[in-house]
Enzyme design. Sequence first.
Site, short mmCIF file in Angstrom:
data_model
loop_
_atom_site.label_atom_id
_atom_site.label_comp_id
_atom_site.label_asym_id
_atom_site.label_seq_id
_atom_site.Cartn_x
_atom_site.Cartn_y
_atom_site.Cartn_z
CB ALA A 119 17.96 -19.53 26.23
CG ASN A 188 13.85 -13.55 32.37
OD1 ASN A 188 13.19 -13.38 33.38
ND2 ASN A 188 13.81 -12.70 31.37
CG HIS A 230 22.73 -18.91 27.71
ND1 HIS A 230 22.57 -17.70 28.33
CD2 HIS A 230 21.72 -19.01 26.80
CE1 HIS A 230 21.51 -17.08 27.82
NE2 HIS A 230 20.99 -17.85 26.90
#
Length: 277
Positions: A119, A188, A230
């Site tokens: 991502a 991850n 993020h």
Amino acid sequence: MASSAPRVLLLGFGAIGRQLVTLFDPSEFNVSAFVRDAAPHFERGTLGVSLHDDGLAELIDAHDIVVECAGVAAAKEHGPAVIARGKDLVLTSVGALAAPDARRVLLAGPGKVHVTSGAIGGFDLWAALAEANAVDTVRIRTTKNAEALIQDWMNDDERAELVNATEPFLLFGGRPSDAIAKFPGNVNVSVALAWATRGRGASDDELLERALQRVSVELVAAPNLKDTRHDIEVSGSAGTFSLVSESGPNPVNPKTSAITALSVAHTLRHALESSQH
């Protein structure tokens, strides 16, 4: 499908795997999937994929490349067999590389691991900085829907805190290895970031071990959040570089970002192209 198409074996056929095959052109790949129990998948529809729940070793040998999209535990369990049998492995659950024993085996060869960016983006920038020893600090803050962060190990109070949250709050702060142990399906990207900033000069095993100590992870739980965010900051002698991404949810499983399958498809194509040169 054309028999000359590359033979791709998926480990797992859940939300990521099912989205992944919809991204392929009809004749692009000859796709099979290895799953724990094929029966439920037949009920859901196979999307043209050949499904198997036994004979993994023979399946690995019969395919050109293997794509793991089944979670960290499955990557640790089945990934080493792929590498040991000399086949390349596209690794979606990059968190498997945070465990020293799994990392050693997965990076030992003769097969090669292809790490997906998942991502996040900017892998080329982070790698350029790290290879020039221009990285001092690496930070990532991931903000996710609070209820999507509920884990099996949590007690009733910890679950209630996530269900009843009215404001975003810091759920975890620490290193990627600890983050993966607690939230294997959610962070991850922190290990992917360590991989991207590992640099060069030693074995990938040693480089990644050091990089994992440098990455700082924060996991923020936010109520009623649809998109996962993020925030990445990498700083050092060349300057400070930031990247923000907001990923929409996977159409099958909202706990997973839709961008993950897109990243896997890109990594798979690149891996096959590089193997032909």
